[in-house]
Design a protein around this motif. Structure first.
Motif, PDB file in Angstrom:
ATOM      1  N   THR A  79      -1.249   1.425   5.455  1.00 34.02           N
ATOM      2  CA  THR A  79      -0.809   2.810   5.311  1.00 34.02           C
ATOM      3  C   THR A  79      -1.721   3.683   6.169  1.00 34.02           C
ATOM      4  OG1 THR A  79      -0.278   4.563   3.692  1.00 34.02           O
ATOM      5  CG2 THR A  79      -2.229   3.220   3.220  1.00 34.02           C
ATOM      6  N   GLN A  80      -1.121   4.598   6.903  1.00 32.93           N
ATOM      7  CA  GLN A  80      -1.869   5.388   7.885  1.00 32.93           C
ATOM      8  C   GLN A  80      -2.538   6.587   7.220  1.00 32.93           C
ATOM      9  OE1 GLN A  80      -2.318   4.799  11.266  1.00 32.93           O
ATOM     10  NE2 GLN A  80      -3.718   6.563  11.212  1.00 32.93           N
ATOM     11  N   TYR A  82      -5.665  -1.050   5.139  1.00 32.07           N
ATOM     12  CA  TYR A  82      -5.008  -2.257   4.646  1.00 32.07           C
ATOM     13  C   TYR A  82      -5.622  -2.700   3.325  1.00 32.07           C
ATOM     14  CZ  TYR A  82      -3.391  -2.700   9.479  1.00 32.07           C
ATOM     15  OH  TYR A  82      -2.817  -2.479  10.702  1.00 32.07           O
ATOM     16  N   LEU A 124      -5.248   6.222  -2.176  1.00 34.55           N
ATOM     17  CA  LEU A 124      -4.422   5.092  -1.771  1.00 34.55           C
ATOM     18  C   LEU A 124      -4.216   4.155  -2.962  1.00 34.55           C
ATOM     19  CD1 LEU A 124      -6.024   4.174   1.673  1.00 34.55           C
ATOM     20  CD2 LEU A 124      -4.306   5.920   1.143  1.00 34.55           C
ATOM     21  N   GLU A 173       0.835  -1.203   0.000  1.00 34.11           N
ATOM     22  CA  GLU A 173       0.000   0.000   0.000  1.00 34.11           C
ATOM     23  C   GLU A 173       0.869   1.252   0.000  1.00 34.11           C
ATOM     24  OE1 GLU A 173      -2.030  -2.876   3.037  1.00 34.11           O
ATOM     25  OE2 GLU A 173       0.004  -2.208   2.543  1.00 34.11           O
ATOM     26  N   SER A 174       0.305   2.317  -0.548  1.00 35.00           N
ATOM     27  CA  SER A 174       0.957   3.632  -0.493  1.00 35.00           C
ATOM     28  C   SER A 174      -0.104   4.702  -0.608  1.00 35.00           C
ATOM     29  CB  SER A 174       1.999   3.778  -1.620  1.00 35.00           C
ATOM     30  OG  SER A 174       1.378   3.674  -2.884  1.00 35.00           O
ATOM     31  N   GLY A 176      -1.002   6.996   1.899  1.00 35.72           N
ATOM     32  CA  GLY A 176      -1.551   7.537   3.131  1.00 35.72           C
ATOM     33  C   GLY A 176      -0.879   8.849   3.517  1.00 35.72           C
ATOM     34  N   MET A 229      -5.621   2.998  10.168  1.00 36.74           N
ATOM     35  CA  MET A 229      -4.668   2.314   9.315  1.00 36.74           C
ATOM     36  C   MET A 229      -5.477   1.618   8.228  1.00 36.74           C
ATOM     37  SD  MET A 229      -1.414   1.698   8.929  1.00 36.74           S
ATOM     38  CE  MET A 229      -0.536   1.674  10.490  1.00 36.74           C
ATOM     39  N   CYS A 287      -2.689   0.172  -4.055  1.00 40.47           N
ATOM     40  CA  CYS A 287      -2.314  -1.167  -3.612  1.00 40.47           C
ATOM     41  C   CYS A 287      -1.766  -1.913  -4.828  1.00 40.47           C
ATOM     42  CB  CYS A 287      -3.513  -1.910  -3.041  1.00 40.47           C
ATOM     43  SG  CYS A 287      -3.200  -3.656  -2.684  1.00 40.47           S
TER      44      CYS A 287
END
Length: 125
Positions: free
Chosen positions: A119-120, A95, A20, A6-7, A9, A93, A22
């Protein structure tokens, strides 16, 4: 095996947007759906949105309908979650998960075999 990364956030103010991503690699033919889940401290994991690989049929939780949109780029093996009109209660978070998932059970975590690290997302008021 399937690997999910993931990216996207980050921290935004209420009303803002984030997207986001994935990215999947490995045996991507082994799953039928990819979903986004989220978990805030002290709360259960919640299904946010899911999309099926063959049909692109998508599901969104009632709490995010009209604000979040899941989509996918088949050629890039990437699933996106566009999040608009973010609220502080969206902080969690997030996912990404993949699995062989029956239609109608798209947002149930136990159907998903592969999970990313998360990713938060933090939304301030």
């Amino acid at each position: 095996q399937v690997q999910l990364v993931e990216s996207g956030g980050g921290s935004v103010q209420a009303g803002g947007s984030l997207r986001l991503s994935c990215e999947a690699s490995g045996d991507t033919y082994t799953y039928t759906a990819v979903a986004w889940f989220r978990q805030a401290p002290g709360k259960e994991r919640e299904g946010v949105a899911a999309i099926y690989s063959l049909t692109s049929r998508s599901y969104h939780a009632d709490s995010v309908k009209g604000r979040f949109t899941i989509s996918r780029d088949k050629d890039k093996n990437t699933v996106y979650l566009q999040m608009d009109s973010l609220k502080p209660e969206d902080s969690a978070m997030y996912y990404c998960a993949a699995g062989r998932v029956p239609y109608g059970d798209a947002l149930i975590p136990r159907h998903y075999d592969y999970w990313g690290r998360g990713t938060q997302v933090t939304v301030s008021s």
